[in-house]
Design an enzyme around this catalytic site. Structure first.
Site, PDB file in Angstrom:
ATOM      1  N   PRO A 117       0.890  -1.163   0.137  1.00  0.00           N
ATOM      2  CG  PRO A 117      -1.002  -1.493   1.446  1.00  0.00           C
ATOM      3  CD  PRO A 117       0.456  -2.244   1.087  1.00  0.00           C
ATOM      4  CB  CYS A 118       0.985   3.633  -2.612  1.00  0.00           C
ATOM      5  SG  CYS A 118      -0.604   4.221  -3.094  1.00  0.00           S
ATOM      6  CD  GLN A 119      -2.984   3.711   1.223  1.00  0.00           C
ATOM      7  OE1 GLN A 119      -2.213   3.048   1.373  1.00  0.00           O
ATOM      8  NE2 GLN A 119      -4.141   3.188   0.912  1.00  0.00           N
ATOM      9  CE1 TYR A 121       7.079   3.926   2.078  1.00  0.00           C
ATOM     10  CE2 TYR A 121       6.189   2.702   0.227  1.00  0.00           C
ATOM     11  CZ  TYR A 121       6.904   2.754   1.368  1.00  0.00           C
ATOM     12  OH  TYR A 121       7.357   1.686   2.075  1.00  0.00           O
TER      13      TYR A 121
END
Length: 415
Positions: A117-119, A121
């Protein structure tokens, strides 16, 4: 070639690999709705060339239920163990690895694909995330990705994440990406990484994402060769053309006739967004809106048709309901019908203000099917379990068309 999809989401990345005839032995995903989507998609792939293929269409039309669909898919090898609904973390990593070993039996794993999951970054909300950085476990999910590499030692891997990872700093205020790359190298991989814009590879959307490719053979300059081969395929498709065969609907309307209004186009056929002979249109519905938002939508979409982007502070005072008129002034944004889309993100699940349909007469945000098309998901792809969950899955995904081209290049190298 056998691959494992980690942090799979709705399976956009693995869809591209499946289309290039890779065998995705398992997909691990923490979201239950996304796992339901993965199960449905597995059924589609198993049934599509069988005498029971019509049962998939029966399911997405609501004629049969999910259990009945699965019962047909089991005739062709459906295995519920290949979709693993599990949040990868310290307490589950051993179980996840054990499950994959059980599926592999005595065979080897050729590749690992996926991205955590990218949240953490993301550039959006970075100031908010800074405040909880010390306790944000999402920052180090890549370490579990590495555990899979150490355990299965595949020939290659593809790691995908947001552009923000290029500039992200960890709790020591040091750039994180070099640390991730070093960790991958310590596993015995050569590393090539690149920020790819999906619009340069036939996807009708400006979408920049970071891809890291790990491999064990000689230096091949993977992304340079990939761009040389595929970047000439920039999409000339416009949003108006992409939506041209879809029925016109209004805000909150659910189109339930399962029929297209026009024949398919060359682009839709060539990309297999609308495969040849596919006639069942589903999930073409948009969210309902209140009267105030619809007035704003009409103004924004009409102005966009004339090349003007209306800021929130430019709206008539009677339509302004938020106290903040100094930031987030582009909170209402229409798609440019004569160009490609701006980036589809998971926030579309919360509201459609940033994705207003270019046709002001329809006066709505884009439908689930339209969002899926912008991401190059085939019309055969059915998203479970709700409109909100569908938008979340679509916004978080890797465009299958881009994934397919990456898979094609990887296959050429490793076979």
């Amino acid at each position: 070639m056998r691959v494992l999809d980690l942090f799979a989401g709705a399976g956009g990345l693995s869809e591209g690999f499946i289309q290039e005839e890779f065998e995705v032995i398992a997909k691990i995903e923490k979201s239950k709705p996304a796992c339901e989507t993965l199960i449905t998609r597995n059924c589609y792939h198993l049934l599509k060339n069988s005498v029971d293929s019509y049962q998939y269409e029966n399911y997405i039309k609501g004629i049969i239920d999910k259990n009945t669909l699965i019962s047909y898919a089991k005739k062709y090898g459906f295995d519920e163990n290949t979709i693993i609904n599990l949040e990868i973390g310290e307490n589950t990593i051993d179980l996840a690895i054990k499950k994959i070993k059980g599926l592999l039996k005595d065979s080897t794993l050729d590749g690992i694909i996926g991205g955590p999951p990218c949240q953490a970054y993301s550039l959006i909300g970075r100031s908010t995330n800074e405040k909880k950085k010390k306790n944000d476990k999402r920052i180090y999910l890549y370490e579990y990705y590495i555990k899979f590499l150490e355990e299965f030692n595949p020939k290659f891997f593809i790691f995908e994440n947001v552009k923000g990872l290029l500039s992200y700093k960890d709790i020591d205020n040091k750039p994180l990406l070099p640390k991730i790359i070093e960790a991958f190298q310590n596993c015995g991989y050569r590393i090539d990484h690149k920020l790819l814009d999906a619009s340069k590879f036939g996807v009708p959307q400006k979408r920049e994402r970071l891809f890291i490719y790990g491999y064990k053979h000689e230096d091949i300059e993977f992304f340079r060769r990939f761009e040389e081969e595929y970047s000439k395929e920039n999409s000339n498709i416009t949003i108006n053309q992409l939506f041209s065969d879809l029925p016109k609907i209004k805000s909150g309307q659910k189109y339930s006739q399962f029929e297209y209004t026009l024949a398919s186009t060359k682009y839709l056929n060539n990309t297999e967004i609308r495969p040849e002979n596919w006639t069942t249109l589903t999930q073409h519905f948009s969210r309902p809106n209140n009267k105030n938002d619809l007035e704003i939508y009409k103004l924004v979409a009409t102005s966009k048709q004339h090349g003007v982007n209306i800021l929130y502070s430019d709206l008539p005072k009677r339509l302004i309901k938020h106290n903040n008129t100094e930031s987030f002034l582009d909170r209402f944004k229409a798609l440019n019908g004569n160009s490609i889309s701006h980036t589809i993100v998971a926030h579309i699940a919360k509201d459609g203000h940033y994705y207003i349909h270019p046709d002001s007469k329809q006066n709505r945000s884009i439908s689930v099917r339209e969002a899926a098309r912008i991401q190059t998901f085939p019309d055969t792809f059915y998203f479970e379990t709700s409109r909100t969950a569908s938008f979340t899955q679509i916004g978080n995904a890797v465009p299958p068309l881009l994934a397919r081209k990456l898979a094609n290049k990887i296959r050429a190298i490793h076979q």
